[in-house]
Enzyme design. Structure first.
Site, short mmCIF file in Angstrom:
data_model
loop_
_atom_site.label_atom_id
_atom_site.label_comp_id
_atom_site.label_asym_id
_atom_site.label_seq_id
_atom_site.Cartn_x
_atom_site.Cartn_y
_atom_site.Cartn_z
N CYS A 254 11.17 18.94 41.17
CA CYS A 254 10.86 18.14 39.99
C CYS A 254 10.82 16.65 40.33
O CYS A 254 9.95 16.22 41.07
CB CYS A 254 11.88 18.44 38.88
SG CYS A 254 11.34 17.82 37.28
N HIS B 167 10.92 24.22 38.31
CA HIS B 167 12.33 24.45 38.57
C HIS B 167 12.60 25.84 39.11
O HIS B 167 12.79 26.78 38.33
CB HIS B 167 13.14 24.22 37.30
CG HIS B 167 13.23 22.78 36.91
ND1 HIS B 167 14.28 21.97 37.28
CD2 HIS B 167 12.39 22.01 36.20
CE1 HIS B 167 14.08 20.75 36.80
NE2 HIS B 167 12.94 20.74 36.14
N GLU C 224 15.22 26.93 40.20
CA GLU C 224 16.57 27.36 39.79
C GLU C 224 16.55 27.88 38.36
O GLU C 224 17.56 28.38 37.86
CB GLU C 224 17.55 26.20 39.91
CG GLU C 224 17.56 25.19 38.77
CD GLU C 224 16.39 24.21 38.82
OE1 GLU C 224 15.51 24.34 39.69
OE2 GLU C 224 16.35 23.31 37.95
#
Ligand code: ADP
Ligand code: ADP
Ligand code: MG
Ligand code: MG
Lengths: 369, 1075
Positions: free
Chosen positions: A259, A343, A345
Site C-alpha cells: 500500500c 493488502h 494481509e
C-alpha cells in the site's frame, strides 16, 4: 446509549445531511471517504490508513456483530489493526444498537464513545457515496445540527494530514516481536497489526521500526524489509522516501512494499504518484498479475496510486486493477524489490493474496542461506 | 490466459432442461437455462434444448435453435445427440434432473461412444459432489471439515451406523433433490419409518450423519473459470438454522451475523474446495457454522446452477448462469463484461448496499392430511424476495409478497393453540409465532433458546411488533412522525389504516400531504463505487433521493405473476415476458414489476426497467405516480395483477385491454351468471347458501347430490369440494368457518360424467381474433390445472366445438373484450355449459401457443395496444396433437392422498407433441415420470359400473401387453365374471398377499386405483395403496378415463415406437411468416 441528538454531516461543496449521533458528541473535520465492504468494521476503524479521515460505510447495517472486549495493551490481537480507533468520524445508514455475536462484548456505539470518536447514523450513505464518486473525495464535517457553520469550522477537531499524522500512527521507537529464524524489518508509517501477525505466523521475527528512526543499522541485520501501509500522501513522507532511496543503493535482500509502501518504493526508485479521484476502499477490488495473468480479489484502502508511466527503466508494473486500469504493484527488474498497492494481509477482506508473504519470506530465506 | 476461448470450440451443443416444475426444482431453472441459451447464441453456437416444460421461456420460439419437448432421460438425450450431431453438452443448467441424466449418460458410456464433450464442470467433479461418501473423502484430502458421517447402501447398514452414532442423527440421501429422503431421527422408534422413506423410490445411498441442529446455515455461490480464477459472488444466511432446508428457510443476503473473520474463513474454504474439486463454472457450497465459536462443517456442494444461485443472481445483479455458460464455452472471468456497470468485468465480488430477504411460500393447507411441520425436506412451492435497507423493511415486504392475506409481520396474523410448540416445531407460520411471542412479552433470549434463531433476527423483529402495538393502542393517531417511522419499518399503507382503524386510503392521503414517498435505488453490484447504467431498481423508505429519473419514452408497465403457488407459476411468467417483448417490438419503453426471484421476468435484461417490488395497489400507484406510463397490463400475470384491475382503474390508472368494469362483471358470479342467462348460454345450476340450515332445500332445487361447494371466504387452502351426500355437505359447510349473507357459500350442481373443454382466445374490441380449443381426457371434476389436456380435441363433436366457439364470440362481444381470455365448459351429449370465464391470460396460454404455433400472449398484447395482428390459426387443421400433462409432488408431502379433485394439486406441467394422441400422451406422461409397465398391473376399480367399463382395457393388459393382473376384492370378482384371468390380492397386509407387498417388491409397476367410498378419516379408500405407490414412485392412475387412454396408447404404441422429433419440425406445416 443516550437518545440521538440531531447531528449533521456537511461537505465542502455545501451538501448537508442530517442524522442521529451515536458515539462521542464532538465536532470533527476530515477527508470524507467511503468503503464498500459488507463486514469488517472493527478492522477498518482501527486501520491507521484511515487516520484523520471521516469514514462512510456503504453497507446499510453496521454494528450487527458488536465489538470484542478491549485487548490488553501491547498485544497484537485481532480483529483490531492498531490499539485505537483511527478514523476521525464514522457515517452509517443504520447503526444496529443490539449486536449478537459470541465474540461481542460491547456495542459499536459504546466502543466509539469509549474512544471519543463521533459517529452519525440515519444518513443515506448510497446517495452520499454517489456524490463523493461524482465530485471526488471532499473535506467534510460532523457536528451538532444546530452548530453554526462558523463555529463548526473553527471548533471541529482535525488532524494535521501533512506532518503530524505520520508520527501519530507510528510507534515512538522500534518494537521487537520474537518469531522464527528469519529477521524482518517492518517500516511502520501506520502499518496494520495483521502485517506483523502475518509474518509471525510464517515463522519470522519482526522488528517494527517507526519510519522516522535511522533504518540503516536495523536494515543491516534484516533478512528482508517490509514497508507497510499508512495514511496520507506519500509525498509528505520525504524523509522516509530518501531513507529508502539510500537503502536501495546498498541493500541486496528482498524489499516488499504494501500500500503506502508501494508508493514509497516507487518514489524512492524515482517514480511518481498521484491522487485518485475517490480512491479504492473495499474488499472486492480485482487485480491481475501481469506476469502470470492470474486474477485476485483484494482488500484495498488507498487514495494515492503509482503513476505507471513514471517508473524508471528497470522497474515494471506487476499488478493492475481490472476495474479502472490503475497500477496495483511494481517490481524491480534487477533487484528483489517488489510491492503491491493492495493488502495481502487482508483483515478485513479476502485472503487470496496471502501467498505474497510466503514468497517474500521464501526469497529472504533463500538469499540468507 | 486472457486469450479468447480455446480451439476445440463447441459447435452443436445440447442443453438439458429440468422438466416440469416440482417441489425442490421450480422456475429458477427456466431462468438459468434461458441465460445459458442467450450466452451460447451470442457465440454462434448451434443450441439444442431438451426440456418438456412447455410453459417456460427457454422452450419458446426464438430461443434454442432446435427444441425437443420430450422427457429428460438418457435414452431420449442419446437419440437427440445422434439426430442433431451434437458435439458438446451442458449438464448444470437443468437442476438435479439434468445432472442425473448427464451422470447416467456418462455411466452408460454414451458420452464417449457418441463423442460428446461435457462443457464446464467435468462429470468426475459432479460425481465427487453427488456421492456423499466420495465428497467427504475428497474434502478430507485438503483438511476441509465435514460432519461426522457414515455412508450406507442398505437399511441394515444404516441401522448399524445409527447405533454407532447415537441419537439424534441426520439421514441424508445421495443424488437427491430438495432434501428428498432426508430427515432427523430423534429416537429408535422412528428409525424404521425414516429408513423406509429414505430408501423407497430407489435411493442409491444414505448418509448417517452427526446432527448439527442449531448451527447457523450459510451458503456461498462460487464461480471458477478454466484459468483457475475464482470468486465468491454472494453469501447468504438462513434465519432458520440447520435442520430446516435452505429452500424452506427464510434467507437473507448478505450474511448479517458473521464478522469478517467468519466471512473470510468460509470464503477461503469455499475457494479451496472448489479448486480441489475442479469445478469449472458455478457452484453452491453450504455450511453449518458454530454459533458459539469459529468452527464450521461443509454440508454439501451443488456443482450446478441451483435455486440459491438464482436467488444470488437476483440479490446481487450478477448473472451467474450467463457467466457460467460463458465459462463453459472457454472464457475466463476477466474476459466477460459486467452487464450492469458495462464498465467493469465479471471478475469481481459484488458489494451490496442493501439487503435482501427470501421467504418460501407453502401450500400445505391445500392438502388434507399433509404433515404441517417443515424440516430438512423441501415442501415449499415458491418463494419471494424483498429488497430494502433494514431487516424490518425487507421481512415485512417479503411476508406481504407471499400473498397469504397477512399485512406484514403481524403478531396477530394467526392464532396458535400452543405458541411454544409452534416455535419449537417449525411450520410455515413460525415467523408469525416469533412475532406473537415478542408481542406477548417473551424475551429474545427465551425465543432464541426455543428456536435457535439468532437473536439478531429476533431483535430485528421487535421494532415491528412494537409499532403494531403502538398503532393499535387506543387513541393512536396518524401523526407524521409515526407515519414516517412506520413506513421506515416496512409497514404498508393498508396495514397502517387497518391498525389505526381508519378508512382505506388514509395513510396514503397523509403521505401525499406530508410528502412521504419511497425512493428507487439501483442494484449496481458495486455499492455506487462505479457509475452504472443498470435498470434494476428497488424501492426503499431509507433513501433521500432516487438514483434514476423516470424514462422519457412512451412506456407501458407490466405487472408480473408474483409468488409461484399451486395454480399459478411459470406459465404466467411466460405470458408476462412475451408481453414485455411485444411491447418492445412495438417501440415502447417497458417497465416490469415483479418480486419472484425464480423468474425470467425479473431478469433485468428482458425489459427497459425492472422494478423488483410488491405487486400491490400501493406499490403500483407509487410507481405510476413517478413514471406515468401510458398504460398498465394486468392480464398477463394471472390472478394477482388481475385482482388489482378495478382498484387501479378507480385510482385513475389506465388499464390496457378489456375495461376493468367488464373484468369485474366476469369475476362476479351474480353478474356473470345474469349475463349468461341474458345471452341464453347454459350454466350449471347454482345457488347462494347464506345459512347452513337451508342447504338441504337448495340441494333439492339443484336436483340433488352431488354438489360442488365454494365458500366465498377462504383464508388459504382448500376452497372447493364436492359433497356426495348430506353429512359431507354439513362437514364442508362447517369447515367453511363463516356462512352468512356477507359470506355466502356457492353451491352448484356437480355434473357427473361430463367432458371438460376449454377455449383460450384473444379478442379485439369484442371480436374473436385468435382461439384454440382443448379438451380434457378426465371428466369434469378434475381441476383444469390437474387435467390432461389435448389439443386439438380428439373426441368432441364438431357441433360442440362450433357451439363453444360461438359462445366464446358472444362473451367477447358482450364483455367488449380486448386482449386475452379463457372460458371453461362442461359438455354432456352435445349440451354445453359454461363453468367460468377469465378475462386474462390463462394457465394454458403457453401450451396452446406452442402447439398451434401462434403466440396468443404476443397477439393479445398487440391488440391491447391497438395493433391489428395476424389472423386466426385453425387449430383443428393441425396434423399433430399436443398433450399437456400435470406433474405432482405428492411424494414430498407426507400423508397427503394423491387423489385428484376440484382443487388443483399439481405443481407443474409438461407438454409434448406427437403424430397422434397416443404418441403425444405417452411422451407427456413419460416426461412427467411415467414408465412403460413391464412386470405387472394392479387394478382396484371403484364402483361396479367402472369395473365393467374398464373391461376392454383389462383384456388388453392381459392379451396384448401380456402383463399379469393383480386385483383387489370386488375388482377380481368382476374380472373373473368377464373371464379375464387375474390374481386376487388383499388391500391391506394380512394373511394373504396384499397390494402393499406387491408394490414394495416391485411386482407391479402400474397401478389403477379408483376409490369408491370414504374411510373413517374422510379419506377415499385405497389411501394406503395410493400413498405407497407415490412413495415408491410406481405409476398410479386414479382417473378411469385417463387410465383407459393410457392402456389404449400402450397397446397402439409399443416401447421404442415413439418418435423423437423437434418442435420446429412439427411447426413447419402450420408456420406462417407472420409470427
Ligand atoms: N448434519 C446435519 N444436521 C442438521 N441438519 C442438516 C445436516 N445436514 C443437512 N441438514 C439440513 O438438511 C438440509 C438439506 O440437506 P442438503 O444436503 O442440503 O440437501 P439438498 O441436497 O437437497 O440441498 C440442509 O439445508 C440442512 O438444513
Ligand atoms: N358444475 C360442475 N360440475 C362438474 N365439475 C365442475 C363444475 N364446476 C367446476 N367443476 C370442476 O372443478 C374444476 C375447478 O372449477 P373452476 O371454477 O374452474 O375453479 P378455478 O377457479 O379454481 O379454476 C373445473 O376445472 C371442473 O373440472
Ligand atoms: Mg442443499
Ligand atoms: Mg443438494
Amino acid at each position: 446509549m443516550a437518545i440521538d441528538p440531531r447531528w449533521r454531516l456537511e461537505l465542502e461543496d455545501g451538501t448537508v445531511m442530517h442524522g442521529g449521533a451515536f458515539g462521542a458528541a464532538r465536532a470533527v473535520a476530515g477527508e470524507v471517504v467511503f468503503n464498500t465492504g459488507m463486514a469488517g468494521y472493527v478492522e477498518s476503524l482501527t486501520d491507521p490508513s484511515y487516520r484523520g479521515q471521516i469514514l462512510v460505510l456503504t453497507y446499510p447495517l453496521v454494528g450487527n456483530y458488536g465489538v470484542p472486549p478491549p485487548r490488553t495493551s501491547g498485544s497484537l490481537d485481532g480483529p483490531f489493526e492498531s490499539d485505537r480507533i483511527q478514523v476521525q468520524g464514522l457515517v452509517v445508514q443504520h447503526h444496529v444498537a443490539t449486536p449478537s455475536h459470541h465474540a461481542s462484548a460491547r456495542s459499536l456505539a459504546t466502543w466509539l464513545s469509549q474512544e471519543d470518536v463521533p459517529a452519525v447514523t440515519g444518513i443515506d450513505t448510497r446517495t452520499l457515496t454517489r456524490r463523493l464518486r461524482e465530485h471526488g473525495t471532499m473535506r467534510g464535517w460532523l457536528a451538532p445540527a444546530q452548530m453554526s457553520a462558523a463555529d463548526m469550522r473553527a471548533q471541529a477537531d482535525q488532524r494535521d494530514m501533512r506532518n503530524g499524522i505520520f508520527r501519530e500512527v507510528a510507534p515512538p521507537e522500534p518494537v521487537r516481536y520474537e518469531g522464527g529464524p528469519l529477521e524482518v524489518l517492518v517500516v511502520d508509517a501506520g502499518a496494520k497489526d495483521n502485517i506483523v501477525r502475518s509474518l509471525l505466523a510464517r515463522e519470522a521475527s519482526v522488528t517494527r521500526a517507526p519510519w522516522h528512526c535511522d533504518l540503516a543499522p536495523l536494515a543491516s541485520r534484516a533478512d528482508g524489509i517490509l514497508i507497510g501501509n499508512g495514511p496520507g500522501d506519500p509525498k509528505d513522507l520525504g524523509p522516509l522516501v530518501s531513507q529508502v532511496r539510500s537503502l536501495l543503493a546498498t541493500y541486496r535482500r528482498p524489499v516488499f512494499g504494501v500500500c503506502l509502501g508501494n508508493q514509497v518504493l516507487c518514489l524512492a526508485a524515482g517514480g511518481d504518484t498521484y491522487k485518485l479521484p475517490y480512491g479504492h476502499r473495499g474488499v472486492n477490488q480485482p487485480v491481475r498479475d501481469l506476469q502470470t495473468g492470474r486474477c485476485y480479489v483484494t482488500s484495498q484502502n488507498h487514495g494515492y496510486a503509482v503513476r505507471e508511466d513514471s517508473l524508471p527503466a528497470d522497474w515494471r508494473p506487476w499488478f493492475v486493477n481490472i476495474n479502472d486500469g490503475s497500477n496495483e504493484g511494481i517490481r524491480s527488474g534487477t533487484e528483489p524489490y517488489f510491492s503491491v498497492q493492495f493488502h495481502p494481509e487482508a483483515s478485513p477482506g479476502p485472503q487470496d493474496t496471502g501467498f505474497l508473504f510466503d514468497d517474500f519470506l521464501r526469497l529472504a530465506g533463500a538469499m540468507k542461506a | 490466459m486472457s486469450s479468447a476461448a480455446p480451439a476445440a470450440r463447441p459447435r452443436r451443443t445440447l442443453l438439458l432442461g429440468s422438466g416440469a416444475l416440482q417441489i425442490g426444482q421450480a422456475g429458477e431453472f427456466d431462468y438459468s437455462g434461458s441465460q445459458a441459451i442467450k450466452a451460447l447464441k451470442e457465440d454462434g453456437v448451434f443450441t439444442v434444448l431438451l426440456n418438456p416444460n412447455i410453459a417456460t421461456i427457454q422452450t419458446s420460439d426464438g430461443m434454442a435453435d432446435r427444441l425437443y419437448l420430450l422427457a429428460v432421460t438418457p435414452e431420449i438425450a442419446a437419440e437427440v445427440i445422434r439426430k442433431e450431431r451434437i458435439d458438446s453438452i451442458l449438464l448444470s443448467f437443468g437442476g438435479q434432473t439434468a445432472l442425473n441424466c448427464g451422470i447416467a449418460l456418462h455411466e452408460r458410456g454414451l458420452l464417449d461412444e457418441l463423442g460428446v464433450r461435457v462443457l464446464g464442470t467435468p462429470v468426475r467433479a459432479i460425481l465427487d459432489t453427488e456421492d456423499r461418501q466420495l465428497f467427504v473423502d475428497r474434502l478430507a484430502e485438503i483438511g476441509v471439515k465435514t460432519a461426522r458421517s457414515i455412508a450406507c447402501n442398505s437399511p441394515a447398514e444404516a441401522r448399524r451406523a445409527v447405533a454407532g452414532m447415537g441419537y439424534p442423527v441426520m439421514l441424508r440421501a445421495g443424488f437427491a433433490l430438495g432434501g428428498k429422503g432426508s430427515g432427523i431421527v430423534r429416537r429408535e422408534s422412528d428409525l424404521d419409518a425414516a429408513l423406509q422413506r429414505a430408501f423407497s423410490g430407489g435411493a442409491r445411498q444414505l448418509l448417517v450423519e452427526e446432527y448439527l441442529g442449531g448451527w447457523k446455515e450459510i451458503e456461498y455461490e462460487v464461480v471458477r473459470d478454466a484459468g483457475d480464477n475464482c470468486i465468491t459472488v454472494c453469501n447468504m444466511e438462513n434465519l432458520d438454522p440447520m435442520g430446516i432446508h435452505t429452500g424452506e428457510s427464510i434467507v437473507v443476503a448478505p450474511s448479517q451475523t458473521l464478522n469478517d473473520e467468519e466471512y473470510q474463513l468460509l470464503r477461503t474454504v469455499a475457494i479451496r474446495t472448489v479448486r480441489h474439486l475442479g469445478i469449472v463454472g458455478e457452484c453452491n457450497i453450504q455450511y453449518a457454522l458454530d454459533p458459539d465459536g469459529v468452527d464450521y462443517r461443509v454440508i454439501e456442494v451443488n456443482a450446478r446452477l441451483s435455486r440459491s444461485s438464482a436467488l444470488a443472481s437476483k440479490a446481487t445483479g450478477y448473472p451467474l448462469a450467463y457467466v457460467a455458460a460463458k465459462i463453459a464455452l472457454g472464457y475466463d472471468l476477466p474476459e466477460i463484461p459486467n452487464g450492469i456497470t458495462k464498465k467493469t468485468t465479471a471478475f469481481f465480488e459484488p458489494s451490496l448496499d442493501y439487503l435482501v430477504c427470501k421467504v418460501p411460500r407453502w401450500d400445505l393447507t391445500k392438502f388434507h392430511g399433509a404433515v404441517k411441520q417443515i424440516g430438512s425436506e423441501m415442501k415449499s412451492v415458491g418463494e419471494v424476495m424483498a429488497i430494502g435497507r433494514t431487516f424490518p423493511e425487507v421481512i415485512q415486504k417479503a411476508l406481504r409478497m407471499l400473498d397469504i392475506g397477512v399485512m406484514g409481520l403481524d403478531p396477530e396474523a394467526f392464532a396458535f393453540d400452543d405458541l411454544e410448540q409452534e416455535l419449537r416445531h417449525a411450520t410455515p407460520r413460525r415467523i408469525f409465532g416469533v412475532a406473537q411471542a415478542l408481542a406477548g412479552g417473551m424475551s429474545v433470549e427465551r425465543i432464541h433458546e426455543i428456536t435457535d434463531i439468532d437473536p439478531w433476527f429476533i431483535q430485528g423483529m421487535a421494532p415491528v411488533v412494537g409499532m403494531f402495538r403502538q398503532l393499535r393502542a387506543p387513541g393512536a393517531a396518524l401523526v407524521p412522525e409515526l407515519l414516517r417511522e412506520a413506513k421506515g419499518l416496512g409497514f404498508s399503507d393498508q396495514a397502517i389504516d387497518d391498525a389505526l382503524k381508519l378508512p382505506q386510503g388514509s395513510a396514503r392521503a397523509a403521505r401525499a400531504r406530508i410528502g412521504i414517498r419511497p425512493h428507487y435505488a439501483q442494484i449496481d453490484t458495486l455499492a455506487a463505487e462505479f457509475p452504472a447504467e443498470t435498470n434494476y431498481l428497488y424501492s426503499t423508505y431509507h433513501a433521500s433521493a432516487s438514483d434514476v429519473a423516470p424514462g422519457a419514452r412512451r412506456k407501458v408497465m407490466v405487472l408480473g405473476a408474483g409468488v409461484y403457488r399451486i395454480g399459478s407459476s411459470v406459465e404466467f411468467d411466460w405470458c408476462c415476458v412475451n408481453a414485455v417483448r411485444t411491447l418492445a417490438e412495438q417501440g415502447f419503453e417497458t417497465i416490469m414489476v415483479n418480486y419472484n426471484p425464480e423468474t425470467v421476468s425479473t431478469d433485468y435484461d428482458i425489459c427497459d426497467r425492472l422494478i423488483f417490488d410488491e405487486i400491490s395497489l400501493e406499490s403500483v400507484l407509487d410507481i405510476w405516480e413517478r413514471e406515468h406510463p401510458e398504460g398498465v397490463i394486468v392480464s398477463m400475470g394471472g390472478q394477482v395483477p388481475n385482482n388489482l384491475a378495478m382498484r387501479l382503474h378507480r385510482a385513475g390508472v389506465p388499464v390496457l385491454g378489456t375495461s376493468p368494469e367488464d373484468i369485474d362483471r366476469a369475476e362476479n358470479r351474480r353478474t356473470f351468471s345474469a349475463l349468461l342467462d341474458e345471452l341464453g348460454i347454459d350454466q350449471p345450476a347454482w345457488r347462494h347458501v347464506t345459512d347452513a340450515a337451508m342447504a338441504p332445500r337448495i340441494v333439492e332445487e339443484l336436483g340433488g347430490f352431488p354438489v360442488l361447494v365454494r365458500p366465498s371466504y377462504v383464508l388459504s387452502g382448500a376452497a372447493m369440494s364436492i359433497a356426495h351426500e348430506p353429512n359431507e355437505l354439513q362437514l364442508i359447510l362447517a369447515r367453511a368457518k363463516r356462512v352468512s349473507p356477507d359470506h355466502p357459500v356457492v353451491v352448484s350442481k356437480f355434473e357427473t360424467r361430463a367432458r371438460e373443454i376449454e377455449i383460450d382466445a384473444v379478442a379485439d374490441r369484442g371480436e374473436l381474433v385468435l382461439w384454440a380449443i382443448s379438451e380434457h381426457i378426465e371428466d369434469a371434476g378434475v381441476h383444469s390445472g390437474d387435467a390432461t389436456l389435448v389439443l386439438p380435441p380428439q373426441s368432441v363433436y364438431i357441433a360442440t366445438i362450433r357451439r363453444i366457439r360461438r359462445i366464446a364470440a358472444q362473451l367477447a362481444a358482450a364483455l367488449k373484450i380486448t386482449g386475452p381470455f379463457n372460458v371453461q365448459f362442461l359438455a354432456k351429449h352435445n349440451l354445453v355449459k359454461v363453468i367460468e370465464c377469465n378475462l386474462r391470460a390463462s394457465r394454458s396460454f403457453p401450451f396452446v401457443s406452442k402447439v398451434t404455433g401462434a403466440n396468443l400472449a404476443a397477439e393479445a398484447t398487440r391488440r391491447m395496444l391497438g395493433v391489428a395482428g395476424a389472423g386466426n390459426v385453425a387449430s383443428l387443421e393441425l396434423d399433430h396433437v399436443g398433450v399437456k400433462a400435470p406433474m405432482f409432488s405428492f411424494s414430498r408431502l407426507a400423508g397427503v392422498d394423491p387423489m385428484l379433485g376440484v382443487e388443483m394439486a399439481s405443481t407443474g406441467e409438461v407438454g409434448c407433441l406427437g403424430e397422434d394422441l397416443q404418441e403425444a400422451l405417452l411422451h407427456a406422461l413419460h416426461a412427467a415420470g411415467f414408465r412403460y409397465p413391464a412386470r405387472g398391473v394392479l387394478l382396484s376399480l371403484g364402483p361396479l359400473e367402472d369395473k365393467y367399463w374398464f373391461a376392454d382395457e383389462a383384456r388388453l393388459i392381459h392379451e396384448v401387453l401380456k402383463l399379469p393382473i393383480y386385483a383387489t376384492g370386488g375388482t377380481a370378482e368382476a374380472l373373473a365374471t368377464l373371464g379375464i384371468p387375474c390374481t386376487p390380492v388383499a388391500k391391506l397386509p394380512g394373511d394373504s398377499t396384499s397390494a402393499m407387498e406387491l408394490i414394495e417388491s416391485g411386482a407391479v409397476d402400474l397401478i389403477v386405483n379408483v376409490p369408491r367410498e370414504y374411510d373413517e378419516y374422510g379419506r377415499p379408500d385405497g389411501y394406503l395403496i395410493r400413498r405407497r405407490a407415490v412413495e415408491t414412485g410406481t405409476p398410479l392412475f386414479t382417473d378411469l378415463q385417463l387410465a383407459r387412454a393410457v392402456i389404449e396408447a400402450l397397446w397402439r404404441r409399443r416401447p421404442g415406437e415413439l418418435g423423437v422429433r423437434a418442435w420446429q419440425d412439427f411447426m413447419r406445416p402450420v408456420r406462417r411468416p407472420a409470427d
